[in-house]
Motif scaffolding. Sequence first.
Motif, PDB file in Angstrom:
ATOM      1  N   VAL A 165       0.846  -1.194   0.000  1.00  0.00           N
ATOM      2  CA  VAL A 165       0.000   0.000   0.000  1.00  0.00           C
ATOM      3  C   VAL A 165       0.888   1.253   0.000  1.00  0.00           C
ATOM      4  N   PHE A 166       1.982   1.219   0.750  1.00  0.00           N
ATOM      5  CA  PHE A 166       2.935   2.324   0.718  1.00  0.00           C
ATOM      6  C   PHE A 166       3.489   2.508  -0.695  1.00  0.00           C
ATOM      7  N   GLU A 167       3.850   1.406  -1.330  1.00  0.00           N
ATOM      8  CA  GLU A 167       4.427   1.478  -2.682  1.00  0.00           C
ATOM      9  C   GLU A 167       3.450   2.081  -3.662  1.00  0.00           C
ATOM     10  N   ARG A 168       2.176   1.694  -3.559  1.00  0.00           N
ATOM     11  CA  ARG A 168       1.157   2.254  -4.452  1.00  0.00           C
ATOM     12  C   ARG A 168       1.046   3.759  -4.288  1.00  0.00           C
ATOM     13  N   ALA A 169       1.261   4.245  -3.055  1.00  0.00           N
ATOM     14  CA  ALA A 169       1.146   5.676  -2.788  1.00  0.00           C
ATOM     15  C   ALA A 169       2.455   6.423  -3.027  1.00  0.00           C
ATOM     16  N   GLY A 170       3.514   5.699  -3.341  1.00  0.00           N
ATOM     17  CA  GLY A 170       4.813   6.338  -3.540  1.00  0.00           C
ATOM     18  C   GLY A 170       5.413   6.863  -2.253  1.00  0.00           C
ATOM     19  N   VAL A 171       5.124   6.202  -1.146  1.00  0.00           N
ATOM     20  CA  VAL A 171       5.595   6.620   0.174  1.00  0.00           C
ATOM     21  C   VAL A 171       6.511   5.531   0.738  1.00  0.00           C
ATOM     22  N   ALA A 172       7.642   5.935   1.279  1.00  0.00           N
ATOM     23  CA  ALA A 172       8.569   4.964   1.867  1.00  0.00           C
ATOM     24  C   ALA A 172       8.037   4.476   3.200  1.00  0.00           C
ATOM     25  N   PRO A 173       8.048   3.159   3.466  1.00  0.00           N
ATOM     26  CA  PRO A 173       7.605   2.639   4.762  1.00  0.00           C
ATOM     27  C   PRO A 173       8.549   3.091   5.872  1.00  0.00           C
ATOM     28  N   PRO A 174       8.077   3.148   7.108  1.00  0.00           N
ATOM     29  CA  PRO A 174       8.951   3.522   8.223  1.00  0.00           C
ATOM     30  C   PRO A 174      10.016   2.461   8.466  1.00  0.00           C
ATOM     31  N   ASP A 175      11.056   2.858   9.174  1.00  0.00           N
ATOM     32  CA  ASP A 175      12.175   1.985   9.498  1.00  0.00           C
ATOM     33  C   ASP A 175      11.844   1.222  10.782  1.00  0.00           C
ATOM     34  N   PRO A 176      11.784  -0.115  10.753  1.00  0.00           N
ATOM     35  CA  PRO A 176      11.422  -0.870  11.960  1.00  0.00           C
ATOM     36  C   PRO A 176      12.463  -0.803  13.070  1.00  0.00           C
ATOM     37  N   SER A 177      13.632  -0.284  12.776  1.00  0.00           N
ATOM     38  CA  SER A 177      14.663  -0.173  13.821  1.00  0.00           C
ATOM     39  C   SER A 177      14.601   1.157  14.554  1.00  0.00           C
ATOM     40  N   ARG A 178      13.662   2.031  14.148  1.00  0.00           N
ATOM     41  CA  ARG A 178      13.566   3.357  14.773  1.00  0.00           C
ATOM     42  C   ARG A 178      12.121   3.655  15.153  1.00  0.00           C
ATOM     43  N   LEU A 180       8.892   5.846  15.507  1.00  0.00           N
ATOM     44  CA  LEU A 180       8.270   6.942  14.784  1.00  0.00           C
ATOM     45  C   LEU A 180       7.531   7.813  15.782  1.00  0.00           C
ATOM     46  N   GLY A 181       7.598   9.126  15.647  1.00  0.00           N
ATOM     47  CA  GLY A 181       6.817  10.012  16.497  1.00  0.00           C
ATOM     48  C   GLY A 181       5.345   9.974  16.114  1.00  0.00           C
ATOM     49  N   HIS A 182       4.458  10.256  17.077  1.00  0.00           N
ATOM     50  CA  HIS A 182       3.028  10.197  16.791  1.00  0.00           C
ATOM     51  C   HIS A 182       2.608  11.178  15.697  1.00  0.00           C
ATOM     52  N   ASP A 183       3.162  12.378  15.700  1.00  0.00           N
ATOM     53  CA  ASP A 183       2.786  13.342  14.669  1.00  0.00           C
ATOM     54  C   ASP A 183       3.271  12.894  13.292  1.00  0.00           C
ATOM     55  N   ALA A 184       4.491  12.334  13.235  1.00  0.00           N
ATOM     56  CA  ALA A 184       4.989  11.803  11.964  1.00  0.00           C
ATOM     57  C   ALA A 184       4.137  10.623  11.507  1.00  0.00           C
ATOM     58  N   TRP A 185       3.678   9.831  12.474  1.00  0.00           N
ATOM     59  CA  TRP A 185       2.794   8.695  12.183  1.00  0.00           C
ATOM     60  C   TRP A 185       1.509   9.181  11.518  1.00  0.00           C
ATOM     61  N   LEU A 186       0.923  10.229  12.072  1.00  0.00           N
ATOM     62  CA  LEU A 186      -0.315  10.759  11.503  1.00  0.00           C
ATOM     63  C   LEU A 186      -0.068  11.428  10.157  1.00  0.00           C
ATOM     64  N   ASP A 187       1.080  12.081  10.000  1.00  0.00           N
ATOM     65  CA  ASP A 187       1.416  12.667   8.692  1.00  0.00           C
ATOM     66  C   ASP A 187       1.491  11.584   7.619  1.00  0.00           C
ATOM     67  N   LEU A 188       2.123  10.463   7.967  1.00  0.00           N
ATOM     68  CA  LEU A 188       2.177   9.329   7.036  1.00  0.00           C
ATOM     69  C   LEU A 188       0.769   8.864   6.681  1.00  0.00           C
ATOM     70  N   ALA A 189      -0.072   8.766   7.693  1.00  0.00           N
ATOM     71  CA  ALA A 189      -1.434   8.290   7.476  1.00  0.00           C
ATOM     72  C   ALA A 189      -2.188   9.191   6.511  1.00  0.00           C
ATOM     73  N   ARG A 190      -1.992  10.490   6.631  1.00  0.00           N
ATOM     74  CA  ARG A 190      -2.664  11.426   5.722  1.00  0.00           C
ATOM     75  C   ARG A 190      -2.206  11.202   4.280  1.00  0.00           C
TER      76      ARG A 190
END
Length: 445
Positions: A165-178, A180-190
Amino acid sequence: MRSSDGPSPAPSFSRRGVLGFGAHALAAAALAGCASPARDTGELTVMTHVDEFDEPARKAAENALGVRVRRIDPDLTRLTAMLAEGRPPDLVRGTGTLDTPFLAASRLALDLDPYLAASTAIDAADLDPVNDIWRFDGVRQGAGPRYGLVKDYSQDGMFWCDAEVFERAGVAPPDPSRQLGHDAWLDLARELTVRRGGRTSTYGLDVSSLGGFIHLMGMTAAAGGRVFGDDLATVDFSAPEPKEVLRWYLSYIRARTGFSPVDLNPDGWSWPAFQARRMAMVMSGYWLGALVGDEPALAEHARLMPAPSFGGPRVSPCYAAVGLWIPKACPIPETAWAFLEWYFAGPPAVERAGQGFGIPALTSLQAKLPDARPFQKEALEVQRAELPYLSVLSFTPYARSEALDSVVNRVVPEVFARDASPGGLADALNREINEVLARGRERVG
């Protein structure tokens, strides 16, 4: 036998149900010491879901224990009646995180410490620390007598991504070793949410499946604060940390990236949309990987991520810790304990560990978690890195979680419609929830 530590699509009294259990339960506790109708002590009754204790498992339990075993569905109304009659089930499915303080304060559950001390099947040193969620000393969770055992568990603030789904949107998935902040999480969701013709075809993020109140508690802990006061008898959402959490939650609702009390999920929980590849991120713990494994196309792209940060200390709570407890009025506690030994340390526990439906509650079984498939291996690595941040959130003994979720589900849409401000929502939640807690405190005494 399949097993799950997460929310079930079928209604469960540990998440939903009659909200008047408190008063009835206290009456039942008083009746427990009185003469009660005779019952067949040659039969063991277990109140749990069929997908956690199916017919082959029931027959295996009969063979192992040498008694008749009957399974009944979890039903809060039925449980209340059985307790009031002084004829409770011998074992009851419960959610340790949410149920333990209430069961202890209402004097409904049997203290299991003497049985554990004498057990040759379960070594107390082998219990994963998460089992302390089933302990309550009257003031805090994690200390005092043990009132239940965990079946298996997950750190439920974590989330799963569908990389396709990330690939379809042209968005890089988050890094599982780091983190993510909640605001960055919501920005990704948007970025990942797709709407066409007034309808949402792809959801960016859903945080609705686990219950509104416990999610607000978990985020507040991640912000460095807490919702309950020292005596667990009041809440204060007006404090800086929970108020910041309400700001985020209102932003999430406004963004409409997933479901909420304002936008109800017609499926009841997040899995159907994630399964259908219509959801980019879903808040759920390690246990969901067992369902993912049944979907080959999804398994190829599913990734588990650590719980997001909210600016405070790194914490990763368990919101459920599903297990079993024995009512204090049980007439055959030794037989019920023998069932616990078989279910938590015997063949059923070994089978559950191999399925990956949560982390086993015995550390000796955790080596059996599946890692043969790439997504399983990656998820297990992320989960193991998350374990040091496991934390216990002390819940109140004065209300059922269903009652507090009911307030959240009613108040949030009302406030959102007229005054979508963190302060307005905090005031409304404080007023309504503190009334519920005050009534509960009067009943418990």
